[in-house]
Design an enzyme around this catalytic site. Structure first.
Site, PDB file in Angstrom:
ATOM      1  N   LYS A 287     -11.728   8.521   6.276  1.00  0.00           N
ATOM      2  CA  LYS A 287     -11.820   7.159   5.756  1.00  0.00           C
ATOM      3  C   LYS A 287     -13.293   6.714   5.663  1.00  0.00           C
ATOM      4  O   LYS A 287     -13.733   6.209   4.631  1.00  0.00           O
ATOM      5  CB  LYS A 287     -11.039   6.196   6.672  1.00  0.00           C
TER       6      LYS A 287
ATOM      7  N   ASP B   5      -7.694   2.094   4.486  1.00  0.00           N
ATOM      8  CA  ASP B   5      -7.600   1.455   5.802  1.00  0.00           C
ATOM      9  C   ASP B   5      -6.260   0.714   5.873  1.00  0.00           C
ATOM     10  O   ASP B   5      -5.416   0.845   4.984  1.00  0.00           O
ATOM     11  CB  ASP B   5      -8.792   0.513   6.045  1.00  0.00           C
TER      12      ASP B   5
END
Ligand code: SF4
Length: 222
Positions: free
Chosen positions: A121, A139
């Protein structure tokens, strides 16, 4: 509504209404963004921005992080979530940037994920924000909002599955900004516990809204 139409409505809406969307983390160069994103895991951008003001004054480069030690760095980030781990990660990150990457932040996901404290991420955030690469960081907001809107099926159970779906359907030139569109919408409107559907402007193509047969807002009917 077909998935293709939902994507078209999504791109049209945000391209028109939010042509500029950026991270709320404050930074002046790739190194600072990398540090800020590592610190932001399980923490608010607001808190990170408070902390990095002093942190960047005292540790402006990877070399400064590489040369410090735990007790010196810890006080600067003690008010952030998981300060012990993050202190260790930042020191390790500084060392690896110096030893393996000439003190510069690498520009590929594959290289970035080798750094301590940097997962997929974070690597996607850095490559998309700094270099506008068509990578999608998923997220909690991106995960929730894209599934609610119906851009991604509810059978997509992991961030990686959601990432693959979004990358597949969003035109390449919009991927880096779509990440911010989804985050900002999730942070301020499509809240986790109680989405603000009554004031949302995406009701005309939102699957969650459609399935729950909620009454569209005036803007949503446009
Ligand atoms: S209509 Fe409701 S569920 Fe759909 S995106 Fe807007 S706030 Fe979220």
């Amino acid at each position: 509504m077909l998935k293709k139409q939902r994507y078209e409505a999504f791109i049209t809406h945000f391209s028109t209404n939010m042509p500029i969307a950026e991270t709320e983390l404050q930074y002046e160069n790739p190194f600072q963004l990398l540090v800020a994103v590592v610190l932001s895991a399980q923490c608010t951008d607001k808190r990170v921005n408070i902390v990095t003001q002093e942190l960047f004054k005292h540790f402006p480069t990877a070399a400064h992080l590489a040369a410090t030690h735990f007790d010196e760095l810890f006080p600067y980030i003690r008010s952030i979530s998981y300060p012990n781990n993050k202190t260790k990660h930042l020191i390790g990150l500084g060392k690896m940037l110096i030893e393996d990457f000439g003190g510069e932040v690498p520009s590929t996901v594959e290289e970035l994920v080798k750094l301590p404290g940097v997962g997929r991420k974070t690597a996607n955030v850095i490559t998309s924000v700094v270099w506008n690469q068509p990578n999608m960081a998923v997220d909690t907001h991106v995960f929730r909002v894209s599934r609610r809107l119906g851009l991604v099926p509810l059978t997509a159970k992991t961030p990686l599955e959601v990432e693959k779906q979004l990358i597949k359907h969003i035109p390449k030139q919009h991927i880096h900004i779509a990440h911010h569109w989804l985050i900002l919408h999730g942070r301020y409107v499509c809240l986790a516990r109680k989405p603000k559907c009554e004031e949302c402007t995406l009701t005309h193509f939102c699957k969650y809204f459609e399935k729950n047969q909620l009454k569209p807002s005036k803007e949503g009917e446009n």
